[in-house]
Write a protein that holds these residues in place. Structure first.
Motif, PDB file in Angstrom:
ATOM      1  N   PHE A 247       1.961  -2.476 -10.048  1.00 15.68           N
ATOM      2  CA  PHE A 247       2.525  -1.157 -10.354  1.00 15.68           C
ATOM      3  C   PHE A 247       2.248  -0.791 -11.796  1.00 15.68           C
ATOM      4  O   PHE A 247       2.247  -1.664 -12.674  1.00 15.68           O
TER       5      PHE A 247
ATOM      6  N   ARG B  30       0.827  -1.207   0.000  1.00 21.42           N
ATOM      7  CA  ARG B  30       0.000   0.000   0.000  1.00 21.42           C
ATOM      8  C   ARG B  30       0.860   1.255   0.000  1.00 21.42           C
ATOM      9  O   ARG B  30       0.597   2.197  -0.723  1.00 21.42           O
TER      10      ARG B  30
ATOM     11  N   THR C 172       4.069   5.400  -5.723  1.00 16.39           N
ATOM     12  CA  THR C 172       4.011   5.301  -7.189  1.00 16.39           C
ATOM     13  C   THR C 172       2.903   6.181  -7.743  1.00 16.39           C
ATOM     14  O   THR C 172       3.069   6.853  -8.748  1.00 16.39           O
ATOM     15  N   ARG C 173       1.754   6.161  -7.035  1.00 12.28           N
ATOM     16  CA  ARG C 173       0.622   6.968  -7.523  1.00 12.28           C
ATOM     17  C   ARG C 173       0.991   8.441  -7.518  1.00 12.28           C
ATOM     18  O   ARG C 173       0.708   9.162  -8.466  1.00 12.28           O
TER      19      ARG C 173
ATOM     20  N   PRO D 106      -3.036  -2.273 -12.088  1.00 19.65           N
ATOM     21  CA  PRO D 106      -3.064  -1.121 -11.180  1.00 19.65           C
ATOM     22  C   PRO D 106      -4.399  -0.394 -11.196  1.00 19.65           C
ATOM     23  O   PRO D 106      -4.874   0.059 -10.146  1.00 19.65           O
TER      24      PRO D 106
ATOM     25  N   GLN E 293      -6.792  -2.492  -9.195  1.00 21.62           N
ATOM     26  CA  GLN E 293      -6.499  -2.370  -7.763  1.00 21.62           C
ATOM     27  C   GLN E 293      -7.041  -1.034  -7.223  1.00 21.62           C
ATOM     28  O   GLN E 293      -7.668  -0.999  -6.172  1.00 21.62           O
ATOM     29  N   SER E 294      -6.811   0.074  -7.961  1.00 23.19           N
ATOM     30  CA  SER E 294      -7.326   1.366  -7.483  1.00 23.19           C
ATOM     31  C   SER E 294      -8.841   1.343  -7.403  1.00 23.19           C
ATOM     32  O   SER E 294      -9.431   1.880  -6.461  1.00 23.19           O
TER      33      SER E 294
ATOM     34  N   GLN F 147       2.502   1.653  -3.330  1.00 22.76           N
ATOM     35  CA  GLN F 147       1.542   2.104  -4.338  1.00 22.76           C
ATOM     36  C   GLN F 147       1.212   3.576  -4.167  1.00 22.76           C
ATOM     37  O   GLN F 147       1.038   4.290  -5.148  1.00 22.76           O
TER      38      GLN F 147
END
Ligand SMILES: Nc1ncnc2c1ncn2[C@@H]1O[C@H](COP(=O)(O)OP(=O)(O)O)[C@@H](O)[C@H]1O
Ligand SMILES: [Mg+2]
Length: 360
Positions: free
Chosen positions: A311, A134, A140-141, A326, A329-330, A137
């Motif tokens: 990712f 988490r 990365t976001r 990704p 997942q979001s 991520q």
């Protein structure tokens, strides 16, 4: 003379609160016969309480000599013991590592009974890994968002300038070039939009997950190769979920499409649904969670990218964008859910986990 029937074997009344525990709990008598099993233990050991109560613990879980000795010692000496990192081999579930606490039960009618608490170590590890994931991520976001905005602004200028130029050009054959600039700018913009992820807040409403899964099956069936089969295996007792339907459709579609691409011409995909009890998602424990699983018997996720598939831009396919997972997942995180994955050659599971809020 009336003959009374022999008394029924005494079984402790099931305690409902035991089923609320995330720790697996077993109670045995002095001969290690199972007297009670809570829901977490049923799950962990792949047992159904109705079948195993009255049977021998050693029949359902292979006890190595050391563990058997420890159980006997607690019975003999009446002192609890804690054991860490023991490997357990249930008859009906995969082997796993667990921490155990074995305690003698006290009290008149509990004398000579053992209480065994089991915590699967994978569970600790899963939660720690999920926390790390988490955080990664989130970083990365943030980086992706920053980068995406930096690209989007000049892209708008570029496109506008190309449009202006196009209207000034007298030679129509030159407009072909401005056309390319505009089209490519549009393509980049849509890529960047997808990288930025879902911008809408979810509209959560009661959704029948099986209807959604069947809908997704219908969507992909149109272009399914002949040698590919999709098998439904649903738990019909799952109640409606509070989730954004479109987001769930998109998520399952991304995952199922990956499975189809991984399988190629031949193979099987299972769409499964189950209820899990006491499951932790993003640091929050939920009493009931719906598990929607997409399983395939393809080659598995390439090892070099297995840890990074959620990712952005991580892909194992020449024509892939690395955005499907990704985004999925979001979408699920926006709905308080999570996607987990286990993969090895011959079996890949993508698990969509969504809390069953307000379920009885
Ligand atoms: N069911 C699966 N079996 C094998 N590999 C998979 C599976 N699902 C995903 N992958 C791998 O994960 C990568 C990332 O998937 P995704 O984020 O959807 O991006 P893309 O499909 O554009 O590559 C895929 O390229 C593939 O290598
Ligand atoms: Mg994909």
């Amino acid at each position: 003379m009336t003959v009374n029937p022999p008394p029924a074997p005494t079984r402790p009344a099931p305690c409902q609160w035991l089923d609320e525990l995330s720790t697996a709990v077993l109670v045995t008598d002095g001969d290690l016969r199972l007297l009670a099993v809570n829901s977490a233990a049923e799950m962990l050991l792949g047992l159904s309480r109705d079948r195993v109560v009255g049977g021998s613990l050693g029949h359902w879980v292979t006890l190595d000599r050391n563990l058997a000795n420890q159980l006997q010692r607690v019975l003999d000496e009446g002192q609890p013991v804690s054991l860490r990192g023991r490997s357990l081999h249930p008859l009906r579930a995969p082997e796993f590592l667990a921490d155990l606490v074995i305690s003698p039960l006290q009290g008149d009618d509990a004398e000579g009974r053992l209480l065994v608490e089991l915590t699967a170590i994978d569970r600790h590890q899963r939660i720690t890994r999920e926390d790390q994931l988490r955080q990664q991520q989130a970083i990365t976001r943030a980086v992706t968002r920053g980068l995406a905005h930096e690209i989007k602004n000049p892209l708008g200028g570029l496109r506008g300038a190309a449009q202006l130029l196009s209207s000034e050009l007298e030679d129509p054959s030159l407009r072909e070039y401005t056309g390319i600039i505009i089209r490519e700018a549009d393509r980049l913009r849509s890529l960047v939009d997808r990288m930025l992820g879902p911008s809408n807040m979810p509209r959560r409403e009661p959704v029948n997950v099986h209807e959604v899964m069947e809908h997704v099956r219908g969507l992909v069936s149109v272009q399914l190769p002949l040698g590919l089969r999709i098998i439904a295996d649903y738990d019909p007792s799952i109640p409606d979920l509070l989730v954004d339907r479109d987001m769930l459709v998109q998520t399952l579609l991304n995952v199922v499409q990956n499975a189809i691409q991984a399988l190629g011409d031949h193979g099987e995909i299972w769409l499964m649904s189950r209820i899990l009890r006491q499951y932790t998602i993003s640091g929050q424990r939920h009493r009931l969670v719906a598990l929607l699983r997409v399983r395939d018997n393809g080659p598995g996720i390439p090892e070099e990218i297995r840890e990074r598939i959620f990712f952005p831009m991580v892909t194992g396919r020449a024509s892939g964008t690395g955005l499907g997972l990704p985004i999925a997942q979001s979408l699920m995180q926006l709905n308080h859910g999570l996607i987990e994955c286990q993969s090895r050659p011959g079996r890949t599971d993508f698990d969509v986990l969504l809390p069953l809020e307000g379920a009885p």
